[in-house]
Design a protein around this motif. Structure first.
Motif, PDB file in Angstrom:
ATOM      1  N   ALA A  68       0.815  -1.205   0.000  1.00 43.89           N
ATOM      2  CA  ALA A  68       0.000   0.000   0.000  1.00 43.89           C
ATOM      3  C   ALA A  68       0.853   1.262   0.000  1.00 43.89           C
ATOM      4  N   LEU A  69       1.985   1.239   0.731  1.00 44.37           N
ATOM      5  CA  LEU A  69       2.875   2.395   0.726  1.00 44.37           C
ATOM      6  C   LEU A  69       3.440   2.626  -0.663  1.00 44.37           C
ATOM      7  N   MET A  70       3.856   1.562  -1.324  1.00 46.41           N
ATOM      8  CA  MET A  70       4.396   1.697  -2.670  1.00 46.41           C
ATOM      9  C   MET A  70       3.342   2.216  -3.648  1.00 46.41           C
ATOM     10  N   ILE A  71       2.113   1.752  -3.496  1.00 41.71           N
ATOM     11  CA  ILE A  71       1.033   2.242  -4.345  1.00 41.71           C
ATOM     12  C   ILE A  71       0.826   3.734  -4.106  1.00 41.71           C
ATOM     13  N   ALA A  72       0.811   4.125  -2.838  1.00 36.46           N
ATOM     14  CA  ALA A  72       0.606   5.532  -2.509  1.00 36.46           C
ATOM     15  C   ALA A  72       1.717   6.403  -3.082  1.00 36.46           C
ATOM     16  N   LEU A  73       2.960   5.911  -3.044  1.00 44.10           N
ATOM     17  CA  LEU A  73       4.088   6.690  -3.542  1.00 44.10           C
ATOM     18  C   LEU A  73       4.146   6.726  -5.065  1.00 44.10           C
ATOM     19  N   PHE A  74       3.822   5.608  -5.697  1.00 38.85           N
ATOM     20  CA  PHE A  74       4.031   5.491  -7.135  1.00 38.85           C
ATOM     21  C   PHE A  74       2.778   5.704  -7.975  1.00 38.85           C
ATOM     22  N   ALA A  75       1.595   5.688  -7.373  1.00 33.87           N
ATOM     23  CA  ALA A  75       0.383   5.901  -8.168  1.00 33.87           C
ATOM     24  C   ALA A  75       0.363   7.274  -8.846  1.00 33.87           C
ATOM     25  N   PRO A  76       0.733   8.366  -8.170  1.00 34.94           N
ATOM     26  CA  PRO A  76       0.772   9.648  -8.880  1.00 34.94           C
ATOM     27  C   PRO A  76       1.772   9.646 -10.038  1.00 34.94           C
ATOM     28  N   ILE A  77       2.922   8.982  -9.840  1.00 35.41           N
ATOM     29  CA  ILE A  77       3.913   8.881 -10.915  1.00 35.41           C
ATOM     30  C   ILE A  77       3.345   8.051 -12.063  1.00 35.41           C
ATOM     31  N   ALA A  78       2.677   6.953 -11.713  1.00 32.73           N
ATOM     32  CA  ALA A  78       2.048   6.119 -12.737  1.00 32.73           C
ATOM     33  C   ALA A  78       0.984   6.902 -13.495  1.00 32.73           C
ATOM     34  N   ARG A  84       1.074  10.719 -20.158  1.00 29.26           N
ATOM     35  CA  ARG A  84       2.123  11.172 -21.079  1.00 29.26           C
ATOM     36  C   ARG A  84       2.432  10.132 -22.150  1.00 29.26           C
ATOM     37  N   TYR A  85       2.534   8.872 -21.763  1.00 30.93           N
ATOM     38  CA  TYR A  85       3.039   7.856 -22.684  1.00 30.93           C
ATOM     39  C   TYR A  85       2.008   6.789 -23.055  1.00 30.93           C
ATOM     40  N   GLY A  86       0.862   6.791 -22.428  1.00 35.24           N
ATOM     41  CA  GLY A  86      -0.171   5.828 -22.801  1.00 35.24           C
ATOM     42  C   GLY A  86      -0.502   4.841 -21.701  1.00 35.24           C
ATOM     43  N   ARG A  87      -1.760   4.437 -21.671  1.00 37.41           N
ATOM     44  CA  ARG A  87      -2.243   3.523 -20.618  1.00 37.41           C
ATOM     45  C   ARG A  87      -1.746   2.091 -20.839  1.00 37.41           C
ATOM     46  N   ARG A  88      -1.791   1.651 -22.091  1.00 36.40           N
ATOM     47  CA  ARG A  88      -1.609   0.232 -22.390  1.00 36.40           C
ATOM     48  C   ARG A  88      -0.199  -0.262 -22.097  1.00 36.40           C
ATOM     49  N   LYS A  89       0.817   0.507 -22.506  1.00 35.75           N
ATOM     50  CA  LYS A  89       2.198   0.097 -22.254  1.00 35.75           C
ATOM     51  C   LYS A  89       2.468  -0.032 -20.764  1.00 35.75           C
ATOM     52  N   ALA A 126       0.288  -0.149  -8.338  1.00 37.61           N
ATOM     53  CA  ALA A 126       0.112   1.274  -8.637  1.00 37.61           C
ATOM     54  C   ALA A 126      -0.089   1.488 -10.131  1.00 37.61           C
ATOM     55  N   GLY A 127       0.762   0.854 -10.944  1.00 32.38           N
ATOM     56  CA  GLY A 127       0.613   0.987 -12.391  1.00 32.38           C
ATOM     57  C   GLY A 127      -0.649   0.353 -12.915  1.00 32.38           C
ATOM     58  N   THR A 128      -1.004  -0.807 -12.365  1.00 31.81           N
ATOM     59  CA  THR A 128      -2.205  -1.505 -12.817  1.00 31.81           C
ATOM     60  C   THR A 128      -3.472  -0.729 -12.472  1.00 31.81           C
ATOM     61  N   MET A 129      -3.591  -0.341 -11.223  1.00 29.54           N
ATOM     62  CA  MET A 129      -4.807   0.320 -10.765  1.00 29.54           C
ATOM     63  C   MET A 129      -5.007   1.670 -11.448  1.00 29.54           C
ATOM     64  N   ALA A 338     -12.655  14.480 -13.796  1.00 28.83           N
ATOM     65  CA  ALA A 338     -11.429  14.329 -14.585  1.00 28.83           C
ATOM     66  C   ALA A 338     -11.685  14.538 -16.070  1.00 28.83           C
ATOM     67  N   THR A 339     -10.935  15.453 -16.672  1.00 27.19           N
ATOM     68  CA  THR A 339     -10.906  15.586 -18.119  1.00 27.19           C
ATOM     69  C   THR A 339      -9.879  14.610 -18.683  1.00 27.19           C
ATOM     70  N   PRO A 340      -9.965  14.264 -19.986  1.00 26.89           N
ATOM     71  CA  PRO A 340      -9.079  13.226 -20.528  1.00 26.89           C
ATOM     72  C   PRO A 340      -7.596  13.488 -20.316  1.00 26.89           C
ATOM     73  N   ASN A 341      -7.176  14.750 -20.401  1.00 28.72           N
ATOM     74  CA  ASN A 341      -5.748  15.036 -20.314  1.00 28.72           C
ATOM     75  C   ASN A 341      -5.167  14.859 -18.919  1.00 28.72           C
ATOM     76  N   ILE A 342      -6.007  14.805 -17.883  1.00 26.67           N
ATOM     77  CA  ILE A 342      -5.498  14.611 -16.518  1.00 26.67           C
ATOM     78  C   ILE A 342      -6.117  13.382 -15.855  1.00 26.67           C
ATOM     79  N   ARG A 343      -6.772  12.544 -16.636  1.00 29.03           N
ATOM     80  CA  ARG A 343      -7.484  11.401 -16.060  1.00 29.03           C
ATOM     81  C   ARG A 343      -6.543  10.440 -15.346  1.00 29.03           C
ATOM     82  N   GLY A 344      -5.371  10.231 -15.907  1.00 27.21           N
ATOM     83  CA  GLY A 344      -4.406   9.355 -15.244  1.00 27.21           C
ATOM     84  C   GLY A 344      -3.967   9.899 -13.904  1.00 27.21           C
ATOM     85  N   ARG A 345      -3.731  11.208 -13.834  1.00 23.76           N
ATOM     86  CA  ARG A 345      -3.292  11.813 -12.575  1.00 23.76           C
ATOM     87  C   ARG A 345      -4.400  11.814 -11.527  1.00 23.76           C
TER      88      ARG A 345
END
Length: 409
Positions: A68-78, A84-89, A126-129, A338-345
């Motif tokens: 959970a800590l790793m998810i919390a730290l890396f989810a914003p980065i993910a 920026r680079y795409g959901r699928r990759k 984090a990346g998956t969710m 969320a608008t499309p350009n910030i949906r990941g964030r």
């Protein structure tokens, strides 16, 4: 209908979401609960195996909550990478790491190695969710999202039932055995490649009601994040502390812990499919928060008073009804901003808030429980949930203001 590698048009997204796409997203979403639920029944045996370590009571809970800590730290980065680079990759990489990190715990002979594997698992979750939540926003219209979120809540809860029962049965054999379940994630990689195309995010979409000039209502979103954090902090008492409460009352078989926690997930699935849509239609946004927190408070209070396995089952089932109503509501409400350009964030911020709560839960609950007892920990959680319900009710009765309009429509 089978999708090719071309991105779906908005007309396809508005008219009908292909079943293979929907089912793949649902299975991927279930990986988040599998990351913790699978090994929850093993915690007492794991603690006994590493009993020579100092502070093993806390460290054994960290086996469950460290991801959970790793998810919390890396989810914003993910979320940033996803935008920026795409959901699928990102999704393909995350699911692969998820499986490998999860099953690597089978080979770990030390507590340090086990904790390291859980760190990698958390980064992968984090990346998956984040990717899955953003894809839901990309593929589905606002009305479709509400329906899908209720289905996702049910699917995650049912997945929790399956993983908890399987984890409990495997834990009866050996505490390491449940880690083998993580290999299931590898089966989803071909489905991602076949059914989840990279969506077009440069098309023009109408702004949500609570978005102005492309910017969400950030104060209201902050309130939502706070609610998600506190809710997950309290929820994590169930997998981290309930097995020990069951042991205290004489139900110390790992499979019984799996059954007790699964009862919560089973009722959560029913609530997500049935109660949440009804509550959203008849109570409105803030009303769902009031109802969810109140029902969960009642369930936690019953857990604190329970003195038998049957009483625990009834209490966790009631708690699950509230949880199953609230969780899809939190994510559906967040995606509306969320608008499309910030949906990941936005998705990353939601994931981070949920898993920050899960990570800090043992650090708050364990000192309290060591001083006042297990039952007292669940009583304190019940009181906190009642306070949250009261706050949601207060917001419901107050005249809507700009910073609260997300909740009060």
């Amino acid at each position: 209908m089978i999708l090719n590698s071309a991105a779906p048009t908005r007309e396809v997204a508005e008219s009908a979401i292909p079943v293979p796409m929907r089912f793949t997203l649902l299975c991927l979403a279930a990986l988040t609960i599998m990351s913790g639920a699978t090994i929850a029944p093993s915690l007492p045996a794991l603690e006994a195996h590493f009993a020579q370590h100092e502070d093993i009571a806390l460290l054994s809970r960290l086996i469950l909550s460290l991801p959970a800590l790793m998810i919390a730290l890396f989810a914003p980065i993910a979320g940033f990478i996803s935008d920026r680079y795409g959901r699928r990759k990102l999704l393909l990489l995350a699911v692969t790491v998820y499986a490998l990190a999860g099953i690597s715990a089978l080979l770990q002979g030390s507590l340090v190695g086990l904790l390291a594997s859980r760190i990698l698992l958390g980064i992968a979750v984090a990346g998956t969710m984040t990717s899955v939540t953003a894809l839901v926003g990309d593929y589905f219209s606002p009305i479709q999202r509400q329906t899908y979120m209720s289905q996702q809540g049910a699917f995650i809860s049912l997945g929790g039932v399956v993983f908890l029962l399987a984890g409990g049965l495997l834990a009866d054999i050996h505490w390491r055995a449940p880690f083998a379940i993580y290999a299931v994630a590898l089966l989803l990689i071909p489905a991602v490649l076949r059914f989840l195309p990279e969506p077009k995010r440069n098309s023009i979409e109408p702004l949500p009601n609570n978005v102005t000039n492309g910017n969400p209502d950030w104060p209201a979103f902050a309130l939502l994040l706070g609610a998600a954090l506190l809710n997950s902090l309290i929820f994590f008492l169930i997998p981290t502390q309930l097995p020990f409460l069951l042991k205290e009352i004489g139900a110390d078989t790992p499979s019984l812990a799996g059954i007790a926690i699964a009862a919560s997930n089973l009722m959560g699935a029913l609530a997500s499919l049935v109660f949440y849509p009804l509550a959203r239609n008849y109570l409105g946004k803030s009303g769902v928060f009031v109802l969810g927190f109140t029902v969960m408070a009642f369930g936690m209070g019953l857990i604190a008073e329970a003195d038998s396995f049957n009483a625990i089952i009834m209490a966790t089932a009631i708690y699950g009804c509230g949880m199953g109503t609230l969780i899809p509501h939190i994510f559906a409400t967040g995606l509306e901003s969320a608008t499309p350009n910030i949906r990941g964030r936005i998705s990353g911020a939601l994931a981070a808030s949920v898993f920050i709560g899960q990570f800090i839960s043992p650090f708050i609950s364990q000192p309290w429980i060591e001083r006042f007892g297990l039952a007292s920990g669940f009583s304190a959680a019940s009181t906190t949930l009642l306070l949250l319900a009261s706050l949601a009710l207060l917001l419901h009765w107050l005249k809507p203001k700009p910073s609260a309009k997300m909740f009060l429509q």
